[in-house]
Design a protein around this motif. Structure first.
Motif, PDB file in Angstrom:
ATOM      1  N   GLN A 273       0.818  -1.055   0.079  1.00  0.00           N
ATOM      2  CA  GLN A 273      -0.036   0.014   0.108  1.00  0.00           C
ATOM      3  C   GLN A 273       0.875   1.091   0.035  1.00  0.00           C
ATOM      4  OE1 GLN A 273      -2.496  -0.469   3.135  1.00  0.00           O
ATOM      5  NE2 GLN A 273      -3.173  -2.488   2.686  1.00  0.00           N
ATOM      6  N   GLU A 274       1.932   1.285   0.953  1.00  0.00           N
ATOM      7  CA  GLU A 274       2.870   2.298   0.900  1.00  0.00           C
ATOM      8  C   GLU A 274       3.553   2.711  -0.484  1.00  0.00           C
ATOM      9  OE1 GLU A 274       4.873   5.617   2.279  1.00  0.00           O
ATOM     10  OE2 GLU A 274       3.090   4.647   2.867  1.00  0.00           O
TER      11      GLU A 274
ATOM     12  N   THR B  53      20.095   6.199  -1.774  1.00  0.00           N
ATOM     13  CA  THR B  53      18.774   6.834  -1.926  1.00  0.00           C
ATOM     14  C   THR B  53      17.796   6.637  -0.988  1.00  0.00           C
ATOM     15  OG1 THR B  53      17.917   5.679  -3.653  1.00  0.00           O
ATOM     16  CG2 THR B  53      19.340   7.598  -4.350  1.00  0.00           C
ATOM     17  N   GLU B  54      16.796   7.463  -0.621  1.00  0.00           N
ATOM     18  CA  GLU B  54      15.760   7.214   0.089  1.00  0.00           C
ATOM     19  C   GLU B  54      14.748   6.179  -0.657  1.00  0.00           C
ATOM     20  OE1 GLU B  54      13.206  10.533   1.043  1.00  0.00           O
ATOM     21  OE2 GLU B  54      14.779  11.388   2.211  1.00  0.00           O
ATOM     22  N   GLU B  55      14.698   6.319  -1.934  1.00  0.00           N
ATOM     23  CA  GLU B  55      13.798   5.306  -2.765  1.00  0.00           C
ATOM     24  C   GLU B  55      14.333   3.922  -2.647  1.00  0.00           C
ATOM     25  OE1 GLU B  55      13.259   9.547  -4.000  1.00  0.00           O
ATOM     26  OE2 GLU B  55      14.954   8.539  -3.509  1.00  0.00           O
ATOM     27  N   TYR B  56      15.545   3.917  -2.828  1.00  0.00           N
ATOM     28  CA  TYR B  56      16.368   2.370  -2.610  1.00  0.00           C
ATOM     29  C   TYR B  56      16.096   1.863  -1.199  1.00  0.00           C
ATOM     30  CZ  TYR B  56      20.053  -1.153  -2.915  1.00  0.00           C
ATOM     31  OH  TYR B  56      20.814  -2.219  -2.856  1.00  0.00           O
TER      32      TYR B  56
ATOM     33  N   TYR C 233      13.758  -2.301   1.813  1.00  0.00           N
ATOM     34  CA  TYR C 233      13.785  -2.743   3.102  1.00  0.00           C
ATOM     35  C   TYR C 233      12.529  -2.278   3.622  1.00  0.00           C
ATOM     36  CZ  TYR C 233      18.636  -3.765   2.698  1.00  0.00           C
ATOM     37  OH  TYR C 233      19.950  -4.311   2.259  1.00  0.00           O
ATOM     38  N   GLY C 234      11.592  -1.251   3.147  1.00  0.00           N
ATOM     39  CA  GLY C 234      10.374  -0.933   3.649  1.00  0.00           C
ATOM     40  C   GLY C 234      10.411   0.201   4.499  1.00  0.00           C
ATOM     41  N   VAL C 235       9.548   0.436   5.492  1.00  0.00           N
ATOM     42  CA  VAL C 235       9.260   1.465   6.250  1.00  0.00           C
ATOM     43  C   VAL C 235      10.026   1.375   7.677  1.00  0.00           C
ATOM     44  CG1 VAL C 235       7.755   3.212   7.397  1.00  0.00           C
ATOM     45  CG2 VAL C 235       7.140   2.042   5.328  1.00  0.00           C
ATOM     46  N   PRO C 236      10.865   2.463   7.883  1.00  0.00           N
ATOM     47  CA  PRO C 236      11.668   2.034   9.106  1.00  0.00           C
ATOM     48  C   PRO C 236      10.758   2.051  10.498  1.00  0.00           C
ATOM     49  CG  PRO C 236      11.808   4.539   8.357  1.00  0.00           C
ATOM     50  CD  PRO C 236      11.234   3.669   7.451  1.00  0.00           C
ATOM     51  N   GLY C 237      11.248   1.196  11.349  1.00  0.00           N
ATOM     52  CA  GLY C 237      10.250   0.845  12.632  1.00  0.00           C
ATOM     53  C   GLY C 237       9.119  -0.096  12.189  1.00  0.00           C
ATOM     54  N   THR C 238       8.820  -0.298  11.129  1.00  0.00           N
ATOM     55  CA  THR C 238       7.783  -1.142  10.675  1.00  0.00           C
ATOM     56  C   THR C 238       8.460  -2.436   9.947  1.00  0.00           C
ATOM     57  OG1 THR C 238       6.047   0.211  10.522  1.00  0.00           O
ATOM     58  CG2 THR C 238       5.676  -1.621   9.581  1.00  0.00           C
TER      59      THR C 238
ATOM     60  N   PRO D  13      20.375  -1.613   7.720  1.00  0.00           N
ATOM     61  CA  PRO D  13      18.949  -1.982   7.976  1.00  0.00           C
ATOM     62  C   PRO D  13      18.983  -3.462   8.465  1.00  0.00           C
ATOM     63  CG  PRO D  13      19.166  -1.872   5.847  1.00  0.00           C
ATOM     64  CD  PRO D  13      20.255  -1.510   6.323  1.00  0.00           C
ATOM     65  N   ARG D  14      18.124  -3.818   9.455  1.00  0.00           N
ATOM     66  CA  ARG D  14      17.846  -5.141   9.775  1.00  0.00           C
ATOM     67  C   ARG D  14      16.270  -5.221   9.676  1.00  0.00           C
ATOM     68  NH1 ARG D  14      20.271  -9.225  12.479  1.00  0.00           N
ATOM     69  NH2 ARG D  14      22.087  -8.089  12.566  1.00  0.00           N
ATOM     70  N   GLN D  15      15.816  -6.111   8.942  1.00  0.00           N
ATOM     71  CA  GLN D  15      14.381  -6.631   8.680  1.00  0.00           C
ATOM     72  C   GLN D  15      13.724  -7.110   9.808  1.00  0.00           C
ATOM     73  OE1 GLN D  15      14.224  -8.101   4.436  1.00  0.00           O
ATOM     74  NE2 GLN D  15      13.049  -6.137   4.033  1.00  0.00           N
ATOM     75  N   THR D  16      12.411  -6.710  10.093  1.00  0.00           N
ATOM     76  CA  THR D  16      11.578  -7.095  10.997  1.00  0.00           C
ATOM     77  C   THR D  16      11.035  -8.470  10.420  1.00  0.00           C
ATOM     78  OG1 THR D  16       9.689  -5.860  10.489  1.00  0.00           O
ATOM     79  CG2 THR D  16      11.054  -5.028  12.287  1.00  0.00           C
ATOM     80  N   GLN D  17      10.001  -9.175  10.988  1.00  0.00           N
ATOM     81  CA  GLN D  17       9.374 -10.355  10.386  1.00  0.00           C
ATOM     82  C   GLN D  17       8.350  -9.589   9.537  1.00  0.00           C
ATOM     83  OE1 GLN D  17       9.932 -13.516  10.529  1.00  0.00           O
ATOM     84  NE2 GLN D  17       8.509 -13.637   8.724  1.00  0.00           N
ATOM     85  N   ALA D  18       7.928  -8.433   9.639  1.00  0.00           N
ATOM     86  CA  ALA D  18       6.932  -7.729   8.707  1.00  0.00           C
ATOM     87  C   ALA D  18       7.619  -7.509   7.537  1.00  0.00           C
ATOM     88  CB  ALA D  18       6.344  -6.618   9.379  1.00  0.00           C
TER      89      ALA D  18
END
Length: 543
Positions: free
Chosen positions: A110-111, A407-410, A415-420, A429-434
């Motif tokens: 969605q984002e 870049t922000e786009e990359y 990796y998605g949205v920080p914190g989520t 960046p270390r990915q969460t399960q989401a």
């Protein structure tokens, strides 16, 4: 290593039965056989490298990739606004991961739609379903805007396509007017893609795709340095005899530990100076299979199996070689260089986990052998025919998808949205399960930024990866047929590959003697190998 990185077809690297041709490799072909004479005249896109982010470890024109010890902070914003116009954009993509949640249950998707200003409608197909699904797609003639696996086999026909150049000319967009020469500068991040990658998009005298570029370092023999150290084993054998000896030293069946996750036929072949597939000699091509040294490679690899230093389950389909390597059940594993960060992300050994690459020594000693260069593209994506306005809107979206590292786009795209979807740890960046479950939409196979060397949160591992590539790239050996097309190879690669792999497996398992290879070679040549050679020689002469 994701599924689009399987370049092991016809090499016998893992000494397993060949998969169906459409799943056995990923590199794309070049121009169509009927239009070989137009290769040299194809107007490739101009190359304009992005300079907005400086690497910590600079690459070079030989093919050494840029390295980054941490993700730039703050990241650079590449776009002032979204590239889309709000309309639907369809794409046929694949995944080697579990299929992610649908858009209505996937916040990342969605984002992504919001940032693109597009209604991204993805058909995400698992690898195992790809041949059937793609054949159905082609037969139905209802093509999406972006078609990722149209060139999913090496120089080969996608499922359901009888003649590749004709299918491209009839159904897909010639992008030369939009991307050829300086025209590509309207899309600066497509212009940032290396020229070598675009060469795999040449068909019918035009540019018929968007490449997903990869480094030429290709596959390597990964080594568990931490365990080699604990066992007091020599990490850099000087010749084949020392390699065999160290494999025997580190193997302990009672401890559930073997030297090799699979049969190292490619590694031994490199020691002997054999080519990847073909070698050009005075304008003529000679196959790797035709050299006497290849029978020596078969004999030596069979001896390693007999020594009991290869994992006993290595010949099973879909053997979990990565898990064996990470668990320490196998200390050496052939894999694509892109697996370097994956091994660290899936590390189960703790902070002492260390890996690097073992360079192939010359067979009798006296230095290192040249490694094989990989194709400059992982795959490329075609666009269905449309009016100029539509094509330009799609290319703007593709340009956004190619925004480079730093870049922000990359950062969002990968990796998605920080914190989520991820947290920043140690500069990466270390990915969460989401993040793991939601971001695997397959969009990275539509088009991608130039590859870089980066192990998130581990500068030491990134440096080791960079140092390995710096040591092998200058002496790496290209295959003269990369980026060329053979009609016979496109139609018969599955048949020829199965013939070769079955014969190799019979020898490596001890079911047949090495002398049986002569009969296999004769059959391979008469079944299509000689015709493939002739077509590649014609293509070489036309360059």
């Amino acid at each position: 290593m994701n599924a689009m990185n399987r370049r092991l077809f016809l090499t016998g690297t893992l000494a397993t039965v060949a998969a169906p041709a459409v799943l056995s490799a990923c590199s794309s072909g070049g121009n169509g056989a009927a239009t070989q004479q137009t290769v040299a005249d194809t107007q490739l896109p101009a190359y304009v490298p992005y300079t907005g982010v400086k690497p910590d470890l600079p690459g070079n024109e030989q093919g050494l990739l840029n390295g980054f010890l941490s993700y730039p902070e703050p990241p650079v914003r590449a776009f002032d606004g979204p590239p889309g116009d709000g309309s639907p954009v369809s794409a046929f993509v694949l995944t080697s991961s579990p299929v992610p949640p649908a858009v209505d249950q996937n916040p990342y998707w969605q984002e992504l739609n919001r940032r693109l200003n597009a209604d991204l409608r993805l058909t995400i197909v698992p690898n195992s379903d790809m041949p059937t699904k793609f054949a159905t797609l082609v037969a139905g003639d209802d093509l999406p805007d972006f078609i990722v696996p149209a060139l999913y086999t090496p120089n080969g026909l996608p499922a359901g396509v009888a003649n590749l150049p004709a299918w491209l000319a009839g159904k897909c967009q010639d992008l030369t007017p939009y991307l050829g020469g300086d025209a590509v500068k309207e899309y600066p991040f497509l212009a940032n893609l290396p020229t070598a990658a675009w060469k795999d998009c040449r068909y019918n005298g035009g540019i018929y795709g968007l490449p997903v570029a990869r480094g030429i370092a290709g596959s390597l023999m990964f080594r568990r340095d931490d365990l080699f150290g604990q066992l007091g084993a020599n990490p850099n054998p000087a010749n084949f005899a020392e390699f065999r000896a160290v494999c025997r030293q580190v193997t302990d069946e009672r401890a559930g530990r073997w030297a090799l996750a699979g049969g190292p036929l490619d590694f031994v072949s490199q020691m002997l100076g054999l080519p990847f597939r073909w070698r050009e000699e005075g304008g003529k091509l000679k196959s790797k299979f035709e050299y006497e040294e290849f029978k020596q490679a078969l004999a030596d690899t069979a001896q390693l199996f007999a020594d009991g230093v290869v994992h006993p389950d290595s010949t099973t389909n879909n053997a979990p070689v990565k898990k064996w390597f990470n668990a320490g059940s196998a200390l050496l594993n052939t894999d694509r260089y892109t697996a370097w960060p994956q091994y660290y992300a899936e590390n189960v050994a703790g902070p002492g986990f260390r890996i690097s690459g073992m360079r192939p020594p010359l067979y009798h000693g006296g230095g290192f052998a040249g490694t094989w260069q990989a194709q400059a593209t992982n795959n490329f994506t075609v666009l269905k025919k449309a009016d100029e306005g539509r094509i330009r809107r799609l290319l703007k979206i593709a340009d956004w998808l190619a925004a480079p590292f730093g870049t922000e786009e990359y950062l969002f795209r990968k990796y998605g949205v920080p914190g989520t979807h991820y947290t920043m740890e140690g500069g990466g960046p270390r990915q969460t399960q989401a993040g793991v479950s939601q971001t695997v939409l397959g969009i990275r196979y539509i088009v991608d930024a130039p590859d870089v060397l980066f192990v998130p949160g581990n500068a030491e591992a990134t440096k080791a990866c960079y140092d390995y590539q710096a040591s092998v790239v200058p002496t790496s050996v290209p295959d003269p047929t990369l980026s060329l097309f053979s009609d016979t190879w496109s139609r018969k690669q599955g048949q020829l590959g199965t013939m070769i792999n079955d014969a190799q497996n019979d020898i490596l398992s001890g079911r047949k003697p090495v002398s049986s290879w002569d009969e296999t070679l004769t059959q391979w040549r008469t079944t299509g190998g000689d015709k493939v050679r002739a077509e590649f020689e014609e293509a070489l002469a036309a360059q």
